[in-house]
Design a protein around this motif. Structure first.
Motif, PDB file in Angstrom:
ATOM      1  N   CYS A  92      -2.184  68.698  68.495  1.00  0.00           N
ATOM      2  CA  CYS A  92      -2.493  69.873  69.305  1.00  0.00           C
ATOM      3  C   CYS A  92      -3.959  69.742  69.691  1.00  0.00           C
ATOM      4  O   CYS A  92      -4.843  69.942  68.858  1.00  0.00           O
ATOM      5  N   ALA A 130       2.989  78.972  66.132  1.00  0.00           N
ATOM      6  CA  ALA A 130       4.439  78.806  66.283  1.00  0.00           C
ATOM      7  C   ALA A 130       5.175  79.584  65.198  1.00  0.00           C
ATOM      8  O   ALA A 130       6.127  80.308  65.480  1.00  0.00           O
ATOM      9  N   THR A 172       6.525  70.514  67.719  1.00  0.00           N
ATOM     10  CA  THR A 172       6.553  71.554  66.687  1.00  0.00           C
ATOM     11  C   THR A 172       7.111  72.848  67.272  1.00  0.00           C
ATOM     12  O   THR A 172       7.965  73.514  66.674  1.00  0.00           O
ATOM     13  N   HIS A 173       6.628  73.185  68.470  1.00  0.00           N
ATOM     14  CA  HIS A 173       7.086  74.438  69.068  1.00  0.00           C
ATOM     15  C   HIS A 173       8.566  74.413  69.390  1.00  0.00           C
ATOM     16  O   HIS A 173       9.252  75.407  69.215  1.00  0.00           O
ATOM     17  N   CYS A 182       3.392  65.755  67.763  1.00  0.00           N
ATOM     18  CA  CYS A 182       2.872  66.572  68.862  1.00  0.00           C
ATOM     19  C   CYS A 182       3.170  68.056  68.647  1.00  0.00           C
ATOM     20  O   CYS A 182       4.266  68.436  68.213  1.00  0.00           O
ATOM     21  N   GLY A 183       2.208  68.898  68.976  1.00  0.00           N
ATOM     22  CA  GLY A 183       2.374  70.345  68.864  1.00  0.00           C
ATOM     23  C   GLY A 183       3.506  70.859  69.742  1.00  0.00           C
ATOM     24  O   GLY A 183       4.159  71.845  69.411  1.00  0.00           O
ATOM     25  N   GLY A 184       3.744  70.190  70.871  1.00  0.00           N
ATOM     26  CA  GLY A 184       4.852  70.586  71.739  1.00  0.00           C
ATOM     27  C   GLY A 184       6.186  70.411  71.020  1.00  0.00           C
ATOM     28  O   GLY A 184       7.096  71.234  71.157  1.00  0.00           O
ATOM     29  N   SER A 200      -3.812  78.196  69.699  1.00  0.00           N
ATOM     30  CA  SER A 200      -3.167  77.443  70.757  1.00  0.00           C
ATOM     31  C   SER A 200      -1.678  77.720  70.781  1.00  0.00           C
ATOM     32  O   SER A 200      -1.054  77.943  69.743  1.00  0.00           O
ATOM     33  N   SER A 201      -1.102  77.680  71.988  1.00  0.00           N
ATOM     34  CA  SER A 201       0.345  77.840  72.082  1.00  0.00           C
ATOM     35  C   SER A 201       1.044  76.689  71.363  1.00  0.00           C
ATOM     36  O   SER A 201       2.215  76.762  71.067  1.00  0.00           O
ATOM     37  N   GLU A 202       0.330  75.581  71.110  1.00  0.00           N
ATOM     38  CA  GLU A 202       0.945  74.454  70.412  1.00  0.00           C
ATOM     39  C   GLU A 202       0.579  74.401  68.937  1.00  0.00           C
ATOM     40  O   GLU A 202       1.006  73.504  68.216  1.00  0.00           O
ATOM     41  N   ARG A 226      -0.979  75.868  79.565  1.00  0.00           N
ATOM     42  CA  ARG A 226      -1.207  74.899  78.494  1.00  0.00           C
ATOM     43  C   ARG A 226      -1.890  73.634  78.988  1.00  0.00           C
ATOM     44  O   ARG A 226      -1.851  73.315  80.159  1.00  0.00           O
TER      45      ARG A 226
END
Lengths: 360, 372
Positions: free
Chosen positions: B62, B359, B38-39, B34-36, B352-354, A358
């Motif tokens: 993200c 998710a 969210t995850h 932040c996408g982090g 994206s992983s974020e 990431r």
């Protein structure tokens, strides 16, 4: 076979041939020198080695047969090398059918320019691994590709084993009510390899978990455990293996996250690199599906053979359940559900492509 | 693991969830930026633990999701050049550019030299080791990754590296927050600010936003306990009619932030308008290399034979702009999970992983986990 016959020095005259040449796979004098001086003395001088095919003495009954190719980079990594992997990987695939491994084939694809001593080190490692699990390497092949068209050494091994138990060990045998056992902690192999690769300034004392699984499986069978399914946790790790079985069985695999052992070094590396240990490859871990009534007995046997102890030893990580709902998209299929200690739950799916590091 | 396990502690999570339920008297809508974050919410099912009065909407934080398609097209075009080594963070590789352009992973498969890095400083080593190649670093991210990019350029200048350049798409969080708050559709009543951005930038800038828009902003971390702690303090302020900035990620964030990193940013970058994928242009939300560092700008260097035209804002049915502004939820998109999946993404939030869509797809395919 025993390891006492090992030659300590490379048997190929290194001053003359310090590197693998195209001619070592060309069928001429150099190829025969490689076979006669390096491979035959190491793996046995039975006449069959020099024929086109090996003749096997097989017991009556069911047999298991499998094949796998090994392309790991780097060739040598903490806790193992491509040679030991090529033996244990195929032996473990046989073990996952509950088979006792008997014979292996061994094919090399070598890259022109490979240091002869590297090949020798790998050949020795193959022999030690084969002797450790008591499997005979009975036939083989060597090809050489031009420099730049390979990655040092690729190995293919195929294996034959005897099935000496009455069970049908495969996903279709998994039943609702089965317990899911994990043979040890996860993620060591993938992280150990990753830490060695170029571009990751990342140091760890982690070693690969590369190991043969035959003994643990044979001990389960010897104890009369009615094994329904076994799966080793190689590419794609625990999550992928569980998904394969959930989808094949159309059942729900219900897991407790806190029961899945992950050592601190793997956890830390995964936090830093943005990876999920559930998807990291292992080379010496497997899951077993057994009837609930035999769960404790089977777990005790796995713990006896587990290389890790304490919190990181074998665990029961979940149970198999019936499943009658369709998913968000209206598709009825098996799935893996992971319950967190904090009360929530999530679906553990296949990865889409590779795990990518990431941004932040 | 120290500093992680404490913040995933089940008892502490339940404690905060209970405290929030006791505190709340009416519905509130809160955006985690932040996408982090969210995850973490979706991964641990934190929204299932919250009272129904709370609606969480997932913000635009993200970096992969908001990078404009034309910049990804430029990265793809650079990576196909035979003399270029394109270095990138891993999750940019699967993001689709404009339709028909593919992604960086496909370019790599076709022989383009694309390398995944964890630190932009590694790109300098690659440039030193390959003097006959042009090494381009795809500099993406918020204020969290921008200082590392700035340090890389600073060192490249000191070393007088001729074969190193950047494709820059750095973005800033506060202007995006203001854009959301000024939108007539805005539903956000409180923010969980992104803790790592604040680690670098501090939170003085947020105090002005909180005062101007009468909105509580809680500087929040990324673990389950952090998120619930942030929500608790946000609800507390909303219930009390307050609108202040509070720091609840004190193990990482100070009010003034990391001043060394900030001064490096000022030295290397200037603030410019920036296009956000799916949202459009936001004034003062981007970073561009200052003129004295233009020699390190891949586009300024003329590496690409022709300029790549900006992509139309919504080239397909992807509603990423509405998702990123919290106006729509991923699972309400008609393409979600059918025509748009992580294997075949129509837009960046599924890649994206974020990304919020990824998710929901990854953790919420089943109806058994309630979707808030």
């Amino acid at each position: 076979m025993n390891t006492a016959n090992f030659l300590s020095h490379c048997p190929i005259p290194l001053q003359q041939y310090p590197h693998v040449l195209m001619a070592h796979g060309g069928g001429g004098r150099l190829m025969h020198q490689l076979i006669e001086k390096m491979l035959l003395p190491t793996f046995g001088t039975e006449p069959d080695w020099q024929h086109d095919a090996a003749r096997l003495e097989l017991p009556h009954g069911r047999m298991a047969f499998t094949t796998d190719s090994y392309v790991v980079s780097p060739l040598f990594f903490p806790g193992g090398d491509i040679g030991a992997m090529a033996v244990y990987g195929t032996v473990n695939d046989l073990s996952m059918a509950g088979a006792k491994p008997l014979y292996l084939s061994l094919s090399f694809i070598l890259e022109e320019g490979l240091p002869m001593e590297t090949l020798w080190a790998v050949v020795q490692s193959i022999q030690i691994a084969a002797a450790t699990v008591g499997v005979n390497i009975v036939t083989g092949d060597t090809k050489v590709v031009e420099r730049g068209k390979g990655d040092g050494i690729y190995i293919n091994t195929s294996g034959v084993g005897v099935i000496d138990h009455p069970w049908r060990i495969c996903p279709k045998s998994v039943q609702p009510g089965d317990v899911i056992l994990l043979s040890g902690d996860i993620g060591r192999h993938g992280i150990a390899i990753m830490a060695q690769r170029e571009g990751l300034a990342f140091e760890t004392t982690l070693e690969s978990d590369l190991a043969p699984l035959t003994e643990a499986v044979q001990a389960l069978l010897a104890a009369g455990i009615e094994i329904h399914c076994l799966r080793d946790l190689t590419r794609g790790g625990l999550a992928t293996a569980l998904n394969e079985i959930a989808i094949a069985t159309q059942l729900e695999l219900s897991l407790q996250e806190q029961s899945i052992p992950v050592c601190e070094a793997v956890q830390g590396a995964c936090e830093i690199l943005g990876l999920d240990p559930l998807y990291i490859a292992n080379e010496g871990r497997f899951i077993a599906f057994v009837p609930r009534t035999q769960g404790d007995a089977a777990l005790q046997i796995l713990r006896d053979f587990s290389p890790t102890q304490g919190d990181l030893t074998a665990q029961q990580i979940g149970v198999v359940q019936n499943y009658t709902q369709s998913n968000h998209f209206g598709i009825s299929q098996g799935f893996v559900k992971l319950h967190h200690a904090i009360g929530g739950a999530r679906i553990l799916d296949y990865l889409s492509g590779e795990q990518l590091p990431r941004i932040c | 693991m120290k500093y992680v396990d404490e913040y995933r502690n089940a008892e502490a999570v339940r404690h905060y969830a209970k405290a929030i339920a006791q505190l709340i008297t009416c519905p509130w809508t809160i955006m985690e930026i932040c996408g982090g974050q969210t995850h973490t919410i979706v991964k641990y099912g934190l929204d299932d633990l919250l009272p129904p009065e709370i609606t969480l909407i997932h913000g635009p934080g993200c970096p992969v999701c908001v990078t404009p398609a034309e910049i990804i097209d430029q990265a793809i075009a650079l990576a196909t050049l035979p003399n270029v080594i394109l270095c990138s963070f891993g999750d940019m590789l699967r993001v689709p550019g404009s339709p028909e352009q593919g992604d960086l992973l496909s370019v790599k498969a076709m022989g383009g030299d694309v390398r995944i890095l964890y630190s932009p400083l590694d790109a300098l080593k690659i440039a030193q080791a390959n003097p006959d190649k042009e090494v381009v670093f795809f500099a993406v991210g918020f204020e969290t990754t921008a200082p590392a990019t700035a340090m890389t350029i600073y060192q490249a200048a000191q070393q007088n590296l001729q074969n190193f350049s950047l494709l820059v798409s750095h973005v800033r969080v506060p202007p995006a927050m203001e854009a959301i708050l000024s939108s007539p559709d805005c539903q956000v009543q409180g923010f969980l600010a992104a803790g790592h951005v604040c680690t670098v930038m501090g939170y003085r800038e947020y105090e002005a936003i909180a005062a101007r828009y009468h909105i509580p902003i809680i500087v929040t971390g990324f673990e389950p306990v952090d998120i619930l702690q942030g929500l608790y303090h946000c609800i507390r302020q909303l219930e009390a009619g307050e609108s202040k900035v509070e720091n609840h990620y004190a193990r990482s964030v100070r009010q003034q932030g990391n001043e060394t990193a900030q001064s490096l940013l000022q030295k290397v970058f200037e603030i410019v308008p920036q296009t956000w994928r799916g949202i459009g242009e936001i004034p003062a939300s981007g970073l561009k290399l200052k003129p004295e560092f233009a020699a390190f700008d891949a586009l300024h260097k003329g590496l690409l034979p022709k300029a790549i035209a900006p992509t139309p804002v919504v080239p397909n049915e992807c509603i990423s702009g509405l998702i990123l502004q919290g106006i729509r939820k991923p699972q309400t998109c008609p393409a979600f999970g059918t025509r748009c999946t992580p294997n075949h993404p129509l837009g960046a939030p599924m890649v994206s992983s974020e990304g919020a869509c990824a998710a929901y797809y990854r953790y919420r395919q089943m109806p058994t986990a309630a979707v808030s």
